[in-house]
Design a protein around this motif. Structure first.
Motif, mmCIF file in Angstrom:
data_model
loop_
_atom_site.group_PDB
_atom_site.id
_atom_site.type_symbol
_atom_site.label_atom_id
_atom_site.label_comp_id
_atom_site.label_asym_id
_atom_site.label_seq_id
_atom_site.Cartn_x
_atom_site.Cartn_y
_atom_site.Cartn_z
ATOM 1 N N GLY A 72 0.823 -1.215 0.000
ATOM 2 C CA GLY A 72 0.000 0.000 0.000
ATOM 3 C C GLY A 72 0.853 1.259 0.000
ATOM 4 N N PRO A 73 1.654 1.475 1.059
ATOM 5 C CA PRO A 73 2.527 2.650 1.065
ATOM 6 C C PRO A 73 3.746 2.497 0.155
ATOM 7 C CG PRO A 73 2.649 1.488 3.179
ATOM 8 C CD PRO A 73 1.581 0.814 2.368
ATOM 9 N N ASP A 74 3.995 1.271 -0.341
ATOM 10 C CA ASP A 74 5.097 0.998 -1.249
ATOM 11 C C ASP A 74 6.455 1.320 -0.625
ATOM 12 O OD1 ASP A 74 5.989 -0.041 -3.697
ATOM 13 O OD2 ASP A 74 6.129 1.941 -4.611
ATOM 14 N N GLN A 75 6.594 0.899 0.647
ATOM 15 C CA GLN A 75 7.847 1.150 1.354
ATOM 16 C C GLN A 75 7.968 0.228 2.561
ATOM 17 O OE1 GLN A 75 7.095 5.301 2.336
ATOM 18 N NE2 GLN A 75 6.804 4.781 4.473
ATOM 19 N N ILE A 76 9.139 0.257 3.195
ATOM 20 C CA ILE A 76 9.369 -0.464 4.440
ATOM 21 C C ILE A 76 8.719 0.339 5.562
ATOM 22 C CG2 ILE A 76 11.105 -1.355 6.044
ATOM 23 C CD1 ILE A 76 11.231 -2.734 3.320
ATOM 24 N N VAL A 77 7.913 -0.325 6.387
ATOM 25 C CA VAL A 77 7.235 0.332 7.510
ATOM 26 C C VAL A 77 7.385 -0.518 8.769
ATOM 27 C CG1 VAL A 77 5.516 1.535 6.077
ATOM 28 C CG2 VAL A 77 5.018 -0.753 6.958
ATOM 29 N N THR A 78 7.073 0.088 9.890
ATOM 30 C CA THR A 78 7.012 -0.625 11.157
ATOM 31 C C THR A 78 5.575 -1.088 11.363
ATOM 32 O OG1 THR A 78 8.774 0.729 12.085
ATOM 33 C CG2 THR A 78 7.354 -0.424 13.653
ATOM 34 N N ASN A 79 5.416 -2.323 11.779
ATOM 35 C CA ASN A 79 4.108 -2.899 12.078
ATOM 36 C C ASN A 79 4.169 -3.595 13.421
ATOM 37 O OD1 ASN A 79 2.656 -2.318 9.746
ATOM 38 N ND2 ASN A 79 2.762 -4.374 8.922
ATOM 39 N N LEU A 80 3.030 -3.717 14.047
ATOM 40 C CA LEU A 80 2.888 -4.686 15.122
ATOM 41 C C LEU A 80 2.596 -6.026 14.451
ATOM 42 C CD1 LEU A 80 0.775 -2.707 17.730
ATOM 43 C CD2 LEU A 80 3.175 -3.375 17.916
ATOM 44 N N PRO A 81 3.015 -7.130 15.046
ATOM 45 C CA PRO A 81 2.712 -8.423 14.442
ATOM 46 C C PRO A 81 1.206 -8.671 14.410
ATOM 47 C CG PRO A 81 4.088 -8.676 16.416
ATOM 48 C CD PRO A 81 3.797 -7.229 16.251
ATOM 49 N N GLY A 82 0.792 -9.424 13.431
ATOM 50 C CA GLY A 82 -0.616 -9.765 13.322
ATOM 51 C C GLY A 82 -0.924 -10.286 11.940
ATOM 52 N N GLY A 83 -2.184 -10.600 11.717
ATOM 53 C CA GLY A 83 -2.574 -11.094 10.409
ATOM 54 C C GLY A 83 -3.972 -11.668 10.417
ATOM 55 N N LEU A 84 -4.244 -12.460 9.412
ATOM 56 C CA LEU A 84 -5.570 -13.020 9.209
ATOM 57 C C LEU A 84 -5.911 -14.054 10.275
ATOM 58 C CD1 LEU A 84 -5.315 -13.638 5.361
ATOM 59 C CD2 LEU A 84 -6.361 -11.677 6.501
ATOM 60 N N ILE A 85 -7.154 -14.032 10.691
ATOM 61 C CA ILE A 85 -7.687 -15.068 11.571
ATOM 62 C C ILE A 85 -8.311 -16.121 10.661
ATOM 63 C CG2 ILE A 85 -9.352 -15.610 13.385
ATOM 64 C CD1 ILE A 85 -9.075 -12.672 14.325
ATOM 65 N N ASP A 86 -7.791 -17.326 10.731
ATOM 66 C CA ASP A 86 -8.299 -18.388 9.873
ATOM 67 C C ASP A 86 -9.749 -18.720 10.219
ATOM 68 O OD1 ASP A 86 -5.833 -18.640 8.580
ATOM 69 O OD2 ASP A 86 -5.111 -20.123 10.033
ATOM 70 N N PRO A 87 -10.546 -19.190 9.236
ATOM 71 C CA PRO A 87 -11.921 -19.576 9.525
ATOM 72 C C PRO A 87 -11.978 -20.589 10.671
ATOM 73 C CG PRO A 87 -11.552 -19.541 7.169
ATOM 74 C CD PRO A 87 -10.200 -19.348 7.822
ATOM 75 N N GLY A 88 -12.807 -20.319 11.676
ATOM 76 C CA GLY A 88 -12.956 -21.192 12.836
ATOM 77 C C GLY A 88 -11.929 -20.977 13.925
ATOM 78 N N GLU A 89 -10.927 -20.148 13.680
ATOM 79 C CA GLU A 89 -9.869 -19.894 14.670
ATOM 80 C C GLU A 89 -10.299 -18.800 15.631
ATOM 81 O OE1 GLU A 89 -5.017 -19.377 14.491
ATOM 82 O OE2 GLU A 89 -6.218 -18.347 12.975
ATOM 83 N N GLU A 90 -9.982 -18.951 16.900
ATOM 84 C CA GLU A 90 -10.277 -17.924 17.891
ATOM 85 C C GLU A 90 -9.282 -16.774 17.736
ATOM 86 O OE1 GLU A 90 -12.803 -17.720 20.119
ATOM 87 O OE2 GLU A 90 -13.587 -19.486 19.072
ATOM 88 N N PRO A 91 -9.721 -15.530 17.911
ATOM 89 C CA PRO A 91 -8.819 -14.386 17.753
ATOM 90 C C PRO A 91 -7.573 -14.465 18.639
ATOM 91 C CG PRO A 91 -11.082 -13.629 17.791
ATOM 92 C CD PRO A 91 -11.112 -15.094 18.130
ATOM 93 N N ALA A 92 -7.707 -14.905 19.896
ATOM 94 C CA ALA A 92 -6.535 -15.000 20.785
ATOM 95 C C ALA A 92 -5.543 -16.037 20.264
ATOM 96 C CB ALA A 92 -6.966 -15.328 22.211
#
Length: 184
Positions: A72-92
């Motif tokens: 999106g920004p087309d550059q190196i950025v700092t992120n907190l870890p995270g990502g997609l929650i798989d179907p049926g997976e609990e958010p925690a």
């Protein structure tokens, strides 16, 4: 003071179904006009309905982040870890999994602190968690197109990342997590 009158949903059609899903929703406004609105959301074939972002805290108060390229920004950025929650997976469970996959860190505890919409034109939920007791004793396991480099930051360094325009993504989740962790 009263809320505005909600728009009436007349229908929806898929516009794009890829990593991101876009649906075009047709609405009738309170004054009778009709409008098409692009909505990002999980109504696609992948079955994804939410994502999770984790604020990982080490025992000495450092914050584990990842540096990575984002298209999106087309550059190196700092992120907190995270990502997609798989179907049926609990958010925690997804938060714990994503923390280790992206950083190689594990945690003693992870608390969900809330969720918010990914954007005002989205039906994708973004869960936010705070992980405590994080340590680099796991195994980083990146997806095919991830290039995460874990970086521990002090709280002042993390705040500097948040305050520098364009330096970090996911700042909304970061502020929510900092608030719940008592670090604002």
């Amino acid at each position: 003071m009263t809320d505005p009158i909600p728009w009436q949903l007349l229908g929806a059609r898929p516009a794009y179904d890829g990593f991101l899903t876009v649906n075009v929703r047709r609405y009738r406004l309170p004054d009778g006009r009709e409008v098409d609105w692009d909505v990002f959301g999980p109504e696609g074939s992948a079955g994804i309905s939410a994502v999770v972002t984790v604020l990982p805290l080490t025992d000495d108060g450092r914050i584990v982040t990842v540096r990575m390229f984002r298209p999106g920004p087309d550059q190196i950025v700092t992120n907190l870890p995270g990502g997609l929650i798989d179907p049926g997976e609990e958010p925690a469970a997804a938060g714990i999994r994503e923390l280790e996959e992206e950083t190689g860190y594990t945690c003693e505890s992870l608390d969900l602190v809330g969720w918010h919409w990914s954007s005002a034109s989205s039906v994708l939920r973004k869960y936010v968690a705070v992980a405590r007791g994080c340590r680099p004793d796991g195994k980083q396991s990146l997806d095919e197109f991830e290039d995460c480099v874990p970086v521990e930051l002090t709280l002042p360094e993390f705040r500097a990342e948040l305050r520098t325009p364009g330096r970090m993504t996911g700042t909304d989740a970061a502020y929510l997590a900092l608030d719940h962790a008592g670090l604002l």
